[in-house]
Scaffold this motif. Structure first.
Motif, PDB file in Angstrom:
ATOM      1  N   ILE A 169       0.842  -1.208   0.000  1.00 25.18           N
ATOM      2  CA  ILE A 169       0.000   0.000   0.000  1.00 25.18           C
ATOM      3  C   ILE A 169       0.874   1.254   0.000  1.00 25.18           C
ATOM      4  O   ILE A 169       0.619   2.225  -0.722  1.00 25.18           O
ATOM      5  CB  ILE A 169      -0.947  -0.013   1.221  1.00 25.18           C
ATOM      6  N   ASN A 170       1.931   1.245   0.797  1.00 28.18           N
ATOM      7  CA  ASN A 170       2.816   2.417   0.846  1.00 28.18           C
ATOM      8  C   ASN A 170       3.490   2.666  -0.499  1.00 28.18           C
ATOM      9  O   ASN A 170       3.710   3.815  -0.901  1.00 28.18           O
ATOM     10  CB  ASN A 170       3.876   2.232   1.938  1.00 28.18           C
ATOM     11  N   GLU A 171       3.833   1.556  -1.202  1.00 26.71           N
ATOM     12  CA  GLU A 171       4.448   1.731  -2.523  1.00 26.71           C
ATOM     13  C   GLU A 171       3.463   2.386  -3.502  1.00 26.71           C
ATOM     14  O   GLU A 171       3.815   3.304  -4.246  1.00 26.71           O
ATOM     15  CB  GLU A 171       4.894   0.375  -3.066  1.00 26.71           C
ATOM     16  N   ASP A 172       2.183   1.921  -3.464  1.00 28.69           N
ATOM     17  CA  ASP A 172       1.177   2.544  -4.331  1.00 28.69           C
ATOM     18  C   ASP A 172       0.915   3.996  -3.942  1.00 28.69           C
ATOM     19  O   ASP A 172       0.713   4.864  -4.798  1.00 28.69           O
ATOM     20  CB  ASP A 172      -0.119   1.734  -4.275  1.00 28.69           C
ATOM     21  N   LEU A 173       0.896   4.257  -2.639  1.00 28.45           N
ATOM     22  CA  LEU A 173       0.698   5.652  -2.196  1.00 28.45           C
ATOM     23  C   LEU A 173       1.860   6.546  -2.640  1.00 28.45           C
ATOM     24  O   LEU A 173       1.665   7.722  -2.972  1.00 28.45           O
ATOM     25  CB  LEU A 173       0.549   5.695  -0.675  1.00 28.45           C
ATOM     26  N   THR A 174       3.054   5.983  -2.641  1.00 28.41           N
ATOM     27  CA  THR A 174       4.222   6.755  -3.110  1.00 28.41           C
ATOM     28  C   THR A 174       4.060   7.152  -4.576  1.00 28.41           C
ATOM     29  O   THR A 174       4.449   8.247  -4.993  1.00 28.41           O
ATOM     30  CB  THR A 174       5.503   5.931  -2.926  1.00 28.41           C
ATOM     31  N   GLN A 175       3.480   6.248  -5.416  1.00 32.02           N
ATOM     32  CA  GLN A 175       3.214   6.591  -6.818  1.00 32.02           C
ATOM     33  C   GLN A 175       2.033   7.555  -6.950  1.00 32.02           C
ATOM     34  O   GLN A 175       2.000   8.411  -7.832  1.00 32.02           O
ATOM     35  CB  GLN A 175       2.924   5.316  -7.627  1.00 32.02           C
ATOM     36  N   LEU A 176       1.063   7.410  -6.067  1.00 34.68           N
ATOM     37  CA  LEU A 176      -0.180   8.184  -6.191  1.00 34.68           C
ATOM     38  C   LEU A 176       0.028   9.664  -5.842  1.00 34.68           C
ATOM     39  O   LEU A 176      -0.528  10.551  -6.499  1.00 34.68           O
ATOM     40  CB  LEU A 176      -1.258   7.562  -5.302  1.00 34.68           C
ATOM     41  N   LYS A 177       0.798   9.928  -4.804  1.00 33.17           N
ATOM     42  CA  LYS A 177       0.914  11.319  -4.319  1.00 33.17           C
ATOM     43  C   LYS A 177       1.426  12.283  -5.387  1.00 33.17           C
ATOM     44  O   LYS A 177       0.799  13.325  -5.632  1.00 33.17           O
ATOM     45  CB  LYS A 177       1.816  11.352  -3.075  1.00 33.17           C
ATOM     46  N   PRO A 178       2.561  11.991  -6.076  1.00 36.05           N
ATOM     47  CA  PRO A 178       3.012  12.970  -7.103  1.00 36.05           C
ATOM     48  C   PRO A 178       2.040  13.100  -8.271  1.00 36.05           C
ATOM     49  O   PRO A 178       1.950  14.156  -8.886  1.00 36.05           O
ATOM     50  CB  PRO A 178       4.367  12.394  -7.561  1.00 36.05           C
ATOM     51  N   LEU A 179       1.308  11.996  -8.595  1.00 33.97           N
ATOM     52  CA  LEU A 179       0.330  12.095  -9.685  1.00 33.97           C
ATOM     53  C   LEU A 179      -0.794  13.058  -9.319  1.00 33.97           C
ATOM     54  O   LEU A 179      -1.248  13.865 -10.145  1.00 33.97           O
ATOM     55  CB  LEU A 179      -0.244  10.713 -10.008  1.00 33.97           C
ATOM     56  N   ILE A 180      -1.256  12.970  -8.063  1.00 32.56           N
ATOM     57  CA  ILE A 180      -2.321  13.889  -7.627  1.00 32.56           C
ATOM     58  C   ILE A 180      -1.813  15.324  -7.625  1.00 32.56           C
ATOM     59  O   ILE A 180      -2.498  16.247  -8.079  1.00 32.56           O
ATOM     60  CB  ILE A 180      -2.836  13.478  -6.237  1.00 32.56           C
ATOM     61  N   VAL A 181      -0.588  15.505  -7.110  1.00 34.47           N
ATOM     62  CA  VAL A 181      -0.012  16.861  -7.099  1.00 34.47           C
ATOM     63  C   VAL A 181       0.118  17.395  -8.526  1.00 34.47           C
ATOM     64  O   VAL A 181      -0.190  18.555  -8.814  1.00 34.47           O
ATOM     65  CB  VAL A 181       1.359  16.858  -6.394  1.00 34.47           C
ATOM     66  N   GLU A 182       0.556  16.509  -9.458  1.00 31.39           N
ATOM     67  CA  GLU A 182       0.693  16.933 -10.851  1.00 31.39           C
ATOM     68  C   GLU A 182      -0.657  17.303 -11.465  1.00 31.39           C
ATOM     69  O   GLU A 182      -0.797  18.294 -12.165  1.00 31.39           O
ATOM     70  CB  GLU A 182       1.339  15.826 -11.670  1.00 31.39           C
ATOM     71  N   ARG A 183      -1.701  16.472 -11.138  1.00 36.41           N
ATOM     72  CA  ARG A 183      -3.032  16.771 -11.717  1.00 36.41           C
ATOM     73  C   ARG A 183      -3.591  18.075 -11.177  1.00 36.41           C
ATOM     74  O   ARG A 183      -4.140  18.906 -11.925  1.00 36.41           O
ATOM     75  CB  ARG A 183      -3.993  15.603 -11.401  1.00 36.41           C
TER      76      ARG A 183
END
Length: 538
Positions: A63-77
């Motif tokens: 879950i932490n690995e997926d959250l690590t990918q998710l956070k910059p994508l949300i910031v970018e969007r």
């Protein structure tokens, strides 16, 4: 159950991002700030939800690995949405929508990561449910306790599923409201709003287009350009513009004319490519604004400016011709006055000089005491003769007429040196200068005026005068190392000397420039005449 809490938090996070994206579209299409409220709300909610997910994940590496990918994508969007809003303010809706379209890729990645997260959490929930089932089976032996646990588990699941459906229903309701609002905006605007497929067929038209063509939406939807635009040339130009939008995959703005019922209107059209979820072009979206009145006003202003320019040119030509005429009259009057002074006053002064010298000779024998006084009279008579000659030379240089420009300039410089004490550096051609008499007189007057100004104002120590001739031009340069002349003084209407020199040179198709001298000291006067309009021999 922690897995279900994580799933609920993920649903809330994705719902807030969808709301922000929907608000962005509403704002870009309408320009109304009220649609930015979901985006503003999302900017404050998503950091909290991400922190909650990290807390719930604990030490779960997947879950932490997926959250690590998710956070910059949300910031970018969220950053792409902010970029689109700023472009809308600075560059207009077309550029903003283009920037917004770039965010679709990021949103697809966000959906992929959140989907993976939900799948993983769901799998863990399934494992947990299986474990709970085993525990329930064991606890079923203890009937009442097992039944109680089952009822509680069912109740929790029911509430979780009910909450999910309520959130989904709320999001769908808000999306329907947003779409309804966008439709209201499209329906009420006076601008043309349309959507086409890749083949140029209309998929959507708003009432403004229907009103302009006098057709119903059913009569226009599905039609290509030649089927609703009567002028084939106009239809082809618009088709080429559409093809450029599709081939470049970029928004394009252009002016286009459309003739409807014999009336030609000018449209400012902005078109942007339309993409599907995979990034393939599925058509274009366009907004056209009628700018016919503005173009007519621009053409009227341009015509007015042209008429004004013609009037200014005509008045300038008339004033220039008048100036040249007055200069010719002045030179003719000077020539006439010089001739009268030479013929009338010249003979009188000559007679006075001769008689005074004759008397001086006789007084030496008859009245020596009067010789000194008579010598003074003779000297004054000679001075009067010299003054008469200088006045005549100033009015109409005889040397210029008889021997040409170079000789006349050398003679004038000799007199100027005697008056000012400054010996100019002279650079003249050895051969006769190919100039007509009037053109030679113009350059002579320029040199005369320049040297007079140097003597009056320049406080110069060194002066240089140069005359150069090429196959096509002749150039006179007068330069000093004095205090110079300011640009403000050059622009004053009272600078008659410079204005007069410029007019004289312009009368022969030439130019006169005034600039700083060498090493940015003093003043340089440069007069250039074309030999084509000033040719002759001087």
């Amino acid at each position: 159950d922690q897995s279900r809490v994580i799933q609920g938090t993920l649903e809330r996070l994705q719902s807030s991002l969808v709301d922000a994206e929907t608000g962005e579209r509403g704002y870009l299409l309408t320009g109304k700030a009220v649609y930015l409220e979901p985006y503003i709300s999302a900017t404050t909610i998503y950091p909290t939800l991400l922190a909650e997910l990290e807390r719930l994940a604990g030490r779960d590496e997947e879950i932490n690995e997926d959250l690590t990918q998710l956070k910059p994508l949300i910031v970018e969007r969220m950053g792409s949405i902010q970029n689109a809003i700023e472009r809308n303010k600075d560059q207009g809706p077309a550029a903003a929508i283009s920037a917004s379209d770039d965010g679709k890729r990021v949103m697809d990645q966000i959906r992929e990561v959140t989907g993976r997260l939900r799948a993983g959490v769901a799998a863990r929930a399934a494992v947990i449910d299986a474990q709970a089932g085993r525990r329930t089976a064991i606890a079923f032996v203890i009937a009442f306790a097992a039944a109680s646990l089952s009822v509680m588990a069912f109740f929790i699941l029911y509430r979780a599923v009910g909450g999910y459906h309520r959130r989904r229903d709320k999001a769908e309701h808000e999306l329907r409201d947003t779409n309804a609002l966008l439709q209201a905006v499209i329906q009420d605007t006076d601008d043309w709003v349309f959507i086409k497929d890749p083949n140029g067929r209309l998929l959507l038209v708003n009432p403004a287009i229907c009103k302009a063509f006098g057709k119903s939406p059913e009569d226009l939807v599905g039609k290509t350009l030649p089927e609703y635009i009567a002028n084939p040339d106009e239809a082809e130009r618009i088709r080429q513009h559409d093809l450029r939008v599709l081939s470049t995959r970029q928004s394009v703005r252009t002016e286009q004319t459309i003739t409807i019922d014999g009336v030609t209107r000018t449209q400012l059209s902005t078109k942007t490519p339309r993409f599907d979820a995979t990034g393939n072009i599925i058509g274009l979206i366009g907004i056209s604004t009628d700018i016919t009145e503005r173009k007519e006003a621009e053409r009227a202003l341009e015509a007015s400016n042209e008429r004004l320019s013609e009037m200014v040119e005509q008045r300038t030509a008339e004033l220039t011709e008048l100036t040249h005429y007055l200069m010719r009259v002045s030179e003719d009057e000077k020539a006439r006055l010089a001739a009268e002074l030479h013929d009338e006053l010249g003979s009188v002064v000559t007679a006075i000089v001769l008689d005074a010298e004759l008397v001086l000779k006789k007084l030496k024998a008859t009245a020596p005491q009067l010789v000194e006084r008579q010598q003074i009279i003779v000297d004054l008579a000679h001075q009067a003769a010299g003054l008469k000659r200088r006045i005549i030379e100033g009015l109409r240089p005889l040397l210029l007429e008889q021997f040409g420009l170079v000789t006349a300039l050398k003679d004038y410089l000799h007199q100027w040196t005697a008056t000012t004490g400054i010996t100019p550096l002279q650079d003249f051609p050895d051969n006769a200068v190919a100039l007509a008499p009037d053109a030679a007189l113009a350059l002579y007057r320029v040199a005369q005026e320049s040297l007079t100004n140097i003597a009056k104002y320049a406080r110069a120590s060194n002066v240089r005068i140069e005359l150069r001739q090429s196959p096509s031009t002749i150039v006179l340069t007068v330069e000093d190392d004095g205090v110079g002349i300011s640009s403000e003084a050059l622009g004053r209407a009272s600078s008659h000397g410079i204005i007069g020199m410029r007019q004289r040179v312009a009368g022969f198709g030439g130019t006169l420039t005034v600039s700083a001298g060498r090493d940015n000291r003093g003043t340089r006067i440069r007069a250039e005449l074309p030999l084509q309009g000033a040719g002759g021999t001087a």
